[in-house]
Design a protein around this motif. Structure first.
Motif, PDB file in Angstrom:
ATOM      1  N   TYR A  45      43.551 -28.397 -27.165  1.00  0.00           N
ATOM      2  CA  TYR A  45      43.494 -26.967 -27.464  1.00  0.00           C
ATOM      3  C   TYR A  45      44.342 -26.725 -28.708  1.00  0.00           C
ATOM      4  O   TYR A  45      45.443 -27.252 -28.830  1.00  0.00           O
ATOM      5  CB  TYR A  45      44.048 -26.144 -26.306  1.00  0.00           C
ATOM      6  CG  TYR A  45      44.179 -24.670 -26.630  1.00  0.00           C
ATOM      7  CD1 TYR A  45      43.114 -23.805 -26.438  1.00  0.00           C
ATOM      8  CD2 TYR A  45      45.358 -24.158 -27.168  1.00  0.00           C
ATOM      9  CE1 TYR A  45      43.219 -22.457 -26.750  1.00  0.00           C
ATOM     10  CE2 TYR A  45      45.466 -22.809 -27.486  1.00  0.00           C
ATOM     11  CZ  TYR A  45      44.396 -21.968 -27.279  1.00  0.00           C
ATOM     12  OH  TYR A  45      44.498 -20.645 -27.601  1.00  0.00           O
ATOM     13  N   ARG A  75      34.094 -24.639 -28.712  1.00  0.00           N
ATOM     14  CA  ARG A  75      34.375 -25.473 -27.537  1.00  0.00           C
ATOM     15  C   ARG A  75      33.354 -26.594 -27.488  1.00  0.00           C
ATOM     16  O   ARG A  75      32.165 -26.378 -27.662  1.00  0.00           O
ATOM     17  CB  ARG A  75      34.275 -24.625 -26.279  1.00  0.00           C
ATOM     18  CG  ARG A  75      34.388 -25.425 -24.999  1.00  0.00           C
ATOM     19  CD  ARG A  75      34.553 -24.548 -23.820  1.00  0.00           C
ATOM     20  NE  ARG A  75      35.956 -24.131 -23.820  1.00  0.00           N
ATOM     21  CZ  ARG A  75      36.429 -23.145 -23.076  1.00  0.00           C
ATOM     22  NH1 ARG A  75      35.647 -22.464 -22.280  1.00  0.00           N
ATOM     23  NH2 ARG A  75      37.714 -22.833 -23.128  1.00  0.00           N
ATOM     24  N   GLY A  76      33.843 -27.786 -27.237  1.00  0.00           N
ATOM     25  CA  GLY A  76      32.970 -28.944 -27.105  1.00  0.00           C
ATOM     26  C   GLY A  76      33.424 -29.806 -25.950  1.00  0.00           C
ATOM     27  O   GLY A  76      34.422 -29.509 -25.292  1.00  0.00           O
ATOM     28  N   ASP A  77      32.710 -30.893 -25.724  1.00  0.00           N
ATOM     29  CA  ASP A  77      33.086 -31.775 -24.627  1.00  0.00           C
ATOM     30  C   ASP A  77      33.539 -33.144 -25.121  1.00  0.00           C
ATOM     31  O   ASP A  77      33.810 -34.039 -24.334  1.00  0.00           O
ATOM     32  CB  ASP A  77      31.948 -31.915 -23.612  1.00  0.00           C
ATOM     33  CG  ASP A  77      30.653 -32.398 -24.231  1.00  0.00           C
ATOM     34  OD1 ASP A  77      30.652 -32.816 -25.413  1.00  0.00           O
ATOM     35  OD2 ASP A  77      29.629 -32.370 -23.541  1.00  0.00           O
ATOM     36  N   ASP A  78      33.661 -33.311 -26.438  1.00  0.00           N
ATOM     37  CA  ASP A  78      34.037 -34.592 -27.028  1.00  0.00           C
ATOM     38  C   ASP A  78      35.311 -34.421 -27.854  1.00  0.00           C
ATOM     39  O   ASP A  78      35.316 -33.678 -28.830  1.00  0.00           O
ATOM     40  CB  ASP A  78      32.879 -35.089 -27.902  1.00  0.00           C
ATOM     41  CG  ASP A  78      33.131 -36.446 -28.498  1.00  0.00           C
ATOM     42  OD1 ASP A  78      34.031 -36.561 -29.352  1.00  0.00           O
ATOM     43  OD2 ASP A  78      32.416 -37.390 -28.124  1.00  0.00           O
ATOM     44  N   THR A  79      36.376 -35.100 -27.453  1.00  0.00           N
ATOM     45  CA  THR A  79      37.658 -34.943 -28.157  1.00  0.00           C
ATOM     46  C   THR A  79      37.572 -35.413 -29.605  1.00  0.00           C
ATOM     47  O   THR A  79      38.204 -34.811 -30.485  1.00  0.00           O
ATOM     48  CB  THR A  79      38.796 -35.701 -27.432  1.00  0.00           C
ATOM     49  OG1 THR A  79      38.442 -37.067 -27.307  1.00  0.00           O
ATOM     50  CG2 THR A  79      39.068 -35.105 -26.059  1.00  0.00           C
ATOM     51  N   ASP A 107      38.798 -26.100 -28.648  1.00  0.00           N
ATOM     52  CA  ASP A 107      39.244 -26.795 -27.446  1.00  0.00           C
ATOM     53  C   ASP A 107      38.142 -27.679 -26.890  1.00  0.00           C
ATOM     54  O   ASP A 107      36.973 -27.563 -27.261  1.00  0.00           O
ATOM     55  CB  ASP A 107      39.774 -25.824 -26.396  1.00  0.00           C
ATOM     56  CG  ASP A 107      38.739 -24.910 -25.777  1.00  0.00           C
ATOM     57  OD1 ASP A 107      37.650 -24.733 -26.338  1.00  0.00           O
ATOM     58  OD2 ASP A 107      39.031 -24.356 -24.705  1.00  0.00           O
ATOM     59  N   VAL A 108      38.572 -28.556 -26.023  1.00  0.00           N
ATOM     60  CA  VAL A 108      37.655 -29.430 -25.304  1.00  0.00           C
ATOM     61  C   VAL A 108      37.532 -28.878 -23.900  1.00  0.00           C
ATOM     62  O   VAL A 108      38.557 -28.645 -23.222  1.00  0.00           O
ATOM     63  CB  VAL A 108      38.176 -30.893 -25.298  1.00  0.00           C
ATOM     64  CG1 VAL A 108      37.303 -31.771 -24.424  1.00  0.00           C
ATOM     65  CG2 VAL A 108      38.249 -31.433 -26.713  1.00  0.00           C
ATOM     66  N   ALA A 109      36.310 -28.655 -23.484  1.00  0.00           N
ATOM     67  CA  ALA A 109      36.064 -28.047 -22.178  1.00  0.00           C
ATOM     68  C   ALA A 109      36.533 -28.952 -21.050  1.00  0.00           C
ATOM     69  O   ALA A 109      36.414 -30.169 -21.122  1.00  0.00           O
ATOM     70  CB  ALA A 109      34.568 -27.756 -22.022  1.00  0.00           C
ATOM     71  N   ALA A 110      37.081 -28.338 -20.040  1.00  0.00           N
ATOM     72  CA  ALA A 110      37.490 -29.045 -18.830  1.00  0.00           C
ATOM     73  C   ALA A 110      36.889 -28.316 -17.640  1.00  0.00           C
ATOM     74  O   ALA A 110      36.684 -27.104 -17.687  1.00  0.00           O
ATOM     75  CB  ALA A 110      39.015 -29.060 -18.714  1.00  0.00           C
ATOM     76  N   PRO A 111      36.589 -29.032 -16.565  1.00  0.00           N
ATOM     77  CA  PRO A 111      36.041 -28.348 -15.383  1.00  0.00           C
ATOM     78  C   PRO A 111      37.009 -27.306 -14.861  1.00  0.00           C
ATOM     79  O   PRO A 111      38.217 -27.509 -14.861  1.00  0.00           O
ATOM     80  CB  PRO A 111      35.855 -29.468 -14.364  1.00  0.00           C
ATOM     81  CG  PRO A 111      36.064 -30.747 -15.092  1.00  0.00           C
ATOM     82  CD  PRO A 111      36.781 -30.448 -16.364  1.00  0.00           C
ATOM     83  N   ALA A 127      43.241 -27.671 -20.847  1.00  0.00           N
ATOM     84  CA  ALA A 127      42.211 -28.380 -21.606  1.00  0.00           C
ATOM     85  C   ALA A 127      42.754 -29.703 -22.144  1.00  0.00           C
ATOM     86  O   ALA A 127      43.940 -29.787 -22.478  1.00  0.00           O
ATOM     87  CB  ALA A 127      41.732 -27.507 -22.764  1.00  0.00           C
TER      88      ALA A 127
END
Length: 140
Positions: free
Chosen positions: A119, A86-90, A133-137, A116
């Protein structure tokens, strides 16, 4: 005091190849010790198998691997676990996906989902299933 967890993958003869592959995808450093290095060879055909190995990167990626010797029971099983990245950058997750996807079976393409921005799930050539996946709040 802090505690971390690390995915530890078990193979039977493919641990070194898997570690090399994961390093090519995620970067980092490989450390591997063989049964020969340890002086614990019980089967000459397995002397160069990995008794302890890991890929560790400065970006936080860490996975360990081991070759289960043939005298011990080993069954890869079906869906015994997933490795989640999991990361925060697409862009970063997309680039990792492209590397992992080579020679893999895509279970679910990397695309936006309800939970997300990106994903996807795939099973690599070593039989390991990865979820990226890219983390989402969380808005629960």
């Amino acid at each position: 005091m802090s505690v971390t967890t690390t995915t530890h993958l078990n193979f039977q003869g493919d641990a070194r190849a898997a570690l090399d592959y994961y390093q090519s995808v995620f970067g980092g450093r490989i450390a591997a010790i063989t049964y020969k290095d340890m002086g614990t060879v019980q089967n000459e055909n397995e002397a160069d198998w990995v008794v302890w190995g890991e890929v560790a990167g400065d970006n936080g990626f860490h996975v360990m691997a081991y070759d289960v010797p043939s005298q011990l029971p080993w069954d890869q099983g079906s869906n015994p676990f997933f490795v989640s990245v999991r990361g925060d950058d697409t862009d970063e997750i997309g680039a990792l996906w492209q590397k992992l996807a080579e020679g893999s079976t895509v279970v679910r393409p990397l695309e936006p989902s309800q939970w997300a921005p990106l994903y996807g799930m795939l099973t690599d050539r070593f039989g390991v299933t990865w979820v990226l996946d890219v983390a989402a709040p969380y808005n629960g």
